[in-house]
Design an enzyme around this catalytic site. Sequence first.
Site, PDB file in Angstrom:
ATOM      1  N   ARG A  66       0.734  -0.882   0.055  1.00 32.61           N
ATOM      2  CA  ARG A  66      -0.265  -0.140   0.295  1.00 32.61           C
ATOM      3  C   ARG A  66       0.943   0.915   0.254  1.00 32.61           C
ATOM      4  NH1 ARG A  66      -3.779   0.465   4.393  1.00 32.61           N
ATOM      5  NH2 ARG A  66      -1.957  -0.290   5.972  1.00 32.61           N
ATOM      6  N   LYS A 131       5.228 -10.987  10.524  1.00 29.71           N
ATOM      7  CA  LYS A 131       4.004 -10.742   9.378  1.00 29.71           C
ATOM      8  C   LYS A 131       4.362 -11.816   8.642  1.00 29.71           C
ATOM      9  CE  LYS A 131       3.021  -7.346   5.774  1.00 29.71           C
ATOM     10  NZ  LYS A 131       2.576  -6.024   5.459  1.00 29.71           N
ATOM     11  N   ARG A 266      -0.096  -0.264  14.771  1.00 27.68           N
ATOM     12  CA  ARG A 266       0.762  -0.542  15.189  1.00 27.68           C
ATOM     13  C   ARG A 266       0.687  -0.699  16.707  1.00 27.68           C
ATOM     14  NH1 ARG A 266       2.712  -2.069  11.777  1.00 27.68           N
ATOM     15  NH2 ARG A 266       4.420  -0.623  10.226  1.00 27.68           N
TER      16      ARG A 266
HETATM   17  P1  ATP Z   1       2.313  -2.478   7.658  1.00 32.65           P
HETATM   18  O1  ATP Z   1       2.412  -3.882   7.551  1.00 32.65           O
HETATM   19  O2  ATP Z   1       3.418  -2.310   8.290  1.00 32.65           O
HETATM   20  O3  ATP Z   1       0.874  -1.870   8.817  1.00 32.65           O
HETATM   21  P2  ATP Z   1       1.033  -2.714   5.265  1.00 32.65           P
HETATM   22  O4  ATP Z   1      -0.337  -3.100   6.138  1.00 32.65           O
HETATM   23  O5  ATP Z   1       1.064  -1.037   4.850  1.00 32.65           O
HETATM   24  O6  ATP Z   1       1.772  -2.092   6.328  1.00 32.65           O
HETATM   25  P3  ATP Z   1       2.058  -3.677   3.212  1.00 32.65           P
HETATM   26  O7  ATP Z   1       0.990  -2.886   2.206  1.00 32.65           O
HETATM   27  O8  ATP Z   1       0.811  -5.036   3.632  1.00 32.65           O
HETATM   28  O9  ATP Z   1       2.248  -3.121   4.358  1.00 32.65           O
HETATM   29  O10 ATP Z   1       2.978  -4.255   2.652  1.00 32.65           O
HETATM   30  C1  ATP Z   1       4.220  -3.440   1.886  1.00 32.65           C
HETATM   31  C2  ATP Z   1       5.079  -3.507   3.949  1.00 32.65           C
HETATM   32  O11 ATP Z   1       5.030  -4.345   4.346  1.00 32.65           O
HETATM   33  C3  ATP Z   1       6.212  -3.245   3.581  1.00 32.65           C
HETATM   34  O12 ATP Z   1       6.765  -1.427   3.422  1.00 32.65           O
HETATM   35  C4  ATP Z   1       7.298  -4.382   4.355  1.00 32.65           C
HETATM   36  O13 ATP Z   1       7.530  -3.549   5.724  1.00 32.65           O
HETATM   37  C5  ATP Z   1       6.633  -4.973   4.208  1.00 32.65           C
HETATM   38  N1  ATP Z   1       6.948  -5.951   3.544  1.00 32.65           N
HETATM   39  C6  ATP Z   1       7.493  -6.304   2.377  1.00 32.65           C
HETATM   40  N2  ATP Z   1       7.935  -7.893   1.595  1.00 32.65           N
HETATM   41  C7  ATP Z   1       7.977  -8.697   2.895  1.00 32.65           C
HETATM   42  C8  ATP Z   1       7.489  -9.369   2.884  1.00 32.65           C
HETATM   43  N3  ATP Z   1       7.607 -10.498   2.179  1.00 32.65           N
HETATM   44  N4  ATP Z   1       7.326 -10.146   4.498  1.00 32.65           N
HETATM   45  C9  ATP Z   1       6.852  -8.541   4.808  1.00 32.65           C
HETATM   46  N5  ATP Z   1       6.279  -8.492   5.184  1.00 32.65           N
HETATM   47  C10 ATP Z   1       6.755  -7.222   4.050  1.00 32.65           C
END
Ligand code: ATP
Length: 269
Positions: A66, A131, A266
């Site tokens: 995102r 995650k 968070r």
């Molecule tokens: P957050 O999880 O930090 O709240 P978000 O939900 O906005 O953020 P996503 O859009 O789901 O995040 O995914 C992007 C974020 O996920 C990246 O900024 C990084 O921190 C994390 N990320 C990227 N690749 C992976 C992966 N393979 N496994 C786990 N986390 C990842």
Amino acid sequence: MQSNSCNSSLSADAILRHLGPLAGEFGLQVRAECASTNSELMDAPPADDGRVHVVVAERQTAGRGRRGRQWQSWSGGSLTFSSLWRFAPGAPVPAGLSLVAGLAVVRALEKLGVQGLQLKWPNDVLVNGSKLAGILVELQPGRGRTPAAVVGIGINLRLPDDAYIPDQPAVTDLARQLDLVPAPEALLASVLTELHILFDTYAAAGFAALRGAWQQRNAFADLPVRISGEGTDVVGICTGVDEDGALLVRTEQGLERILSGEVSLRAAQ
Ligand code: ATP
């Protein structure tokens, strides 16, 4: 199912087999490499032939999260795919779609024996706080058209030892959760099956029908949270999600409903 496969070690036939009776519901494109499976379906959506179109890539060179963030993946170490869902006019798109997609991933993984699965509003799948999978839902523009959404999902199968993932307190993969990591084709078919079932329920009965199942897996139930990203941070206790998928946070000012997905949740100290 019609499938297109180009030099990928992912087997379209195996995905078909695992989908069993649902195979005819999906149109599948298997790619060795692409920039982003979500971009493929957003930029060039296949014609509406009544099926759900799926792009799965062994390697993404510009995987997206995102708000312009990156999704990292490794050839053979990740499952990355997107699917295009068209809903009947009036269906409750978009509110709640990310949450339902998360629930579908969790249900597929629970059936494979993964324990400790949790959902983090609005779009992450965690195992005991780390995650494991990310979800990116993008709506196809077009007033008056059938509501359509591209649902991108990335699941970590085996993270390389030197994987560096920015801005993420803890990450995990299926190799750490299971003695035997499932074949990506089986996992893909299983997630598509759950998406099919749950999106049907969602379209017919709204998020309210799935709210209880989501809340059972809420990683932050009754815990202090901080929501940031748009305007002033909201800090309070996460009391769950509303009937439409909005996050509910009890603050000193009262109960707040967080609707936008453009924010990050968070743990708060
Ligand atoms: P957050 O999880 O930090 O709240 P978000 O939900 O906005 O953020 P996503 O859009 O789901 O995040 O995914 C992007 C974020 O996920 C990246 O900024 C990084 O921190 C994390 N990320 C990227 N690749 C992976 C992966 N393979 N496994 C786990 N986390 C990842």
